[in-house]
Design a protein around this motif. Structure first.
Motif, PDB file in Angstrom:
ATOM      1  N   PHE A 201       5.066   3.491  -0.466  1.00 54.73           N
ATOM      2  CA  PHE A 201       3.604   3.411  -0.502  1.00 54.73           C
ATOM      3  C   PHE A 201       3.012   4.335  -1.569  1.00 54.73           C
ATOM      4  O   PHE A 201       1.930   4.054  -2.094  1.00 54.73           O
ATOM      5  CB  PHE A 201       3.023   3.749   0.872  1.00 54.73           C
ATOM      6  N   PRO A 205       2.223   1.307  -4.422  1.00 54.64           N
ATOM      7  CA  PRO A 205       1.246   0.967  -3.381  1.00 54.64           C
ATOM      8  C   PRO A 205       0.907  -0.523  -3.375  1.00 54.64           C
ATOM      9  O   PRO A 205       0.537  -1.077  -4.427  1.00 54.64           O
ATOM     10  CB  PRO A 205       0.026   1.819  -3.746  1.00 54.64           C
ATOM     11  N   PRO A 206       1.043  -1.196  -2.232  1.00 60.79           N
ATOM     12  CA  PRO A 206       0.711  -2.633  -2.172  1.00 60.79           C
ATOM     13  C   PRO A 206      -0.765  -2.903  -2.453  1.00 60.79           C
ATOM     14  O   PRO A 206      -1.111  -3.986  -2.927  1.00 60.79           O
ATOM     15  CB  PRO A 206       1.073  -3.010  -0.722  1.00 60.79           C
ATOM     16  N   SER A 207      -1.623  -1.933  -2.164  1.00 61.05           N
ATOM     17  CA  SER A 207      -3.057  -2.116  -2.388  1.00 61.05           C
ATOM     18  C   SER A 207      -3.411  -2.102  -3.864  1.00 61.05           C
ATOM     19  O   SER A 207      -4.499  -2.529  -4.258  1.00 61.05           O
ATOM     20  CB  SER A 207      -3.845  -1.010  -1.672  1.00 61.05           C
ATOM     21  N   GLY A 208      -2.498  -1.599  -4.704  1.00 59.49           N
ATOM     22  CA  GLY A 208      -2.773  -1.535  -6.130  1.00 59.49           C
ATOM     23  C   GLY A 208      -3.462  -0.260  -6.570  1.00 59.49           C
ATOM     24  O   GLY A 208      -3.603  -0.004  -7.769  1.00 59.49           O
ATOM     25  N   VAL A 209      -3.912   0.567  -5.606  1.00 59.27           N
ATOM     26  CA  VAL A 209      -4.551   1.846  -5.928  1.00 59.27           C
ATOM     27  C   VAL A 209      -3.456   2.882  -6.149  1.00 59.27           C
ATOM     28  O   VAL A 209      -2.799   3.311  -5.208  1.00 59.27           O
ATOM     29  CB  VAL A 209      -5.504   2.291  -4.801  1.00 59.27           C
ATOM     30  N   LYS A 210      -3.256   3.276  -7.402  1.00 56.97           N
ATOM     31  CA  LYS A 210      -2.134   4.158  -7.741  1.00 56.97           C
ATOM     32  C   LYS A 210      -2.482   5.623  -7.491  1.00 56.97           C
ATOM     33  O   LYS A 210      -3.618   6.044  -7.630  1.00 56.97           O
ATOM     34  CB  LYS A 210      -1.744   3.961  -9.210  1.00 56.97           C
ATOM     35  N   TRP A 211      -1.452   6.388  -7.113  1.00 59.34           N
ATOM     36  CA  TRP A 211      -1.592   7.824  -6.944  1.00 59.34           C
ATOM     37  C   TRP A 211      -1.514   8.503  -8.314  1.00 59.34           C
ATOM     38  O   TRP A 211      -0.817   8.028  -9.220  1.00 59.34           O
ATOM     39  CB  TRP A 211      -0.460   8.362  -6.073  1.00 59.34           C
TER      40      TRP A 211
END
Length: 277
Positions: A201, A205-211
């Motif tokens: 995650f 991230p599956p949501s596309g919001v990168k850390w």
């Protein structure tokens, strides 16, 4: 493992193994604590041996699936180690992952050998399991060169769970049947599994919001998050252990009492063997 699903697959493997071990060792310890005939029937030596054989077969199967998935899914190397055309090694990261699965396949095969035949010493399965964990740790240790700060940090935290599991399995070779060591290894296995999910995650991230992999505050949060994962693993083990103990006590209360002196010699022999396994 260079993808979200590449971390979910081994994470699920370790979570399933940890939950299985938690239930198995809790059952064996709960029945060993009760010296009654009923407790001996709940976990006979034959049943324990069947459980070990099933476990070895599942570990071997899952490990082979992991090797094939790494080699053939998502443009894997398909067992080609060196590219003669490009004059370079072929996807060494995937070869590292396949090697990790190989050692766990050896562990599963060793478990089958130990419990299906009389040719191998009983402690050999713990030794090979310890080597499998150590090999996994070494591979991941040299897996981090040139990566971003947070990427290195999440994998370094994973190493703590891996090497702790390896050391615990090694100690079990000399103290087989010690429930504290068994449950500690189980805890490290569940921690490793849940942390693989967390890494997936964070890095994919599956949501596309990168850390932000260079933000120090993200490193601080991930460290706290790791402690939460450890706490959840400990709570999970405690709940499973208490549940199994309550179920065993409930079953024993419903069983008709039987004096040990009335047991057949074979039944008493089985009970004494159960304590050694």
């Amino acid at each position: 493992m260079g993808s979200f699903m590449g971390h979910i697959l081994p994470g699920s493997f370790f979570l399933i193994a940890g939950l299985w071990w938690a239930g198995k060792y809790s059952l064996w310890y709960a029945t060993r604590r009760n010296k009654s005939a009923g407790a001996g029937r709940l976990a006979t030596r034959a049943m324990q041996r069947r459980m070990e054989i099933l476990e070895g077969a599942v570990v071997l199967t899952f490990s082979l699936i992991g090797i094939l998935a790494e080699q053939f899914v998502a443009n894997g190397p398909r067992f080609q180690l060196y590219n003669q055309t490009a004059q370079q090694w072929e996807q060494l990261m995937i070869w590292q992952h396949s090697t990790m699965y190989l050692f766990f396949a050896m562990s599963g095969a060793t478990t089958l050998t130990v419990h299906l035949t009389d040719t191998a010493p009983l402690a050999l399965d713990r030794l090979i399991l310890s080597i499998a964990f150590f090999s996994e740790g070494f591979l991941f240790y040299y897996h981090l060169h040139g990566r971003e700060m947070l990427d290195v940090h999440v994998h370094t935290l994973l190493l703590y769970a891996i090497f702790a599991g390896a050391l615990t399995a090694l100690l079990e070779m000399f103290h087989r049947g010690n429930v504290l060591l068994e449950l500690l290894r189980t805890t490290m296995c569940i921690l490793q599994g849940s942390w693989f999910w967390q890494i997936g995650f964070v890095l994919y991230p599956p949501s596309g919001v990168k850390w932000d992999l260079t933000d120090h505050s993200n490193m601080m949060f991930i460290t706290v998050c790791y402690c939460w994962h450890l706490a959840c693993a400990l709570i999970t083990i405690s709940v499973l252990y208490c549940t199994v103990c309550c179920v065993i006590r409930s079953k024993l209360r419903r069983m008709p009492p039987m004096e040990m002196g009335l047991l057949k010699p074979r039944e008493r022999e089985v009970e004494s063997e159960d304590e050694v396994l």
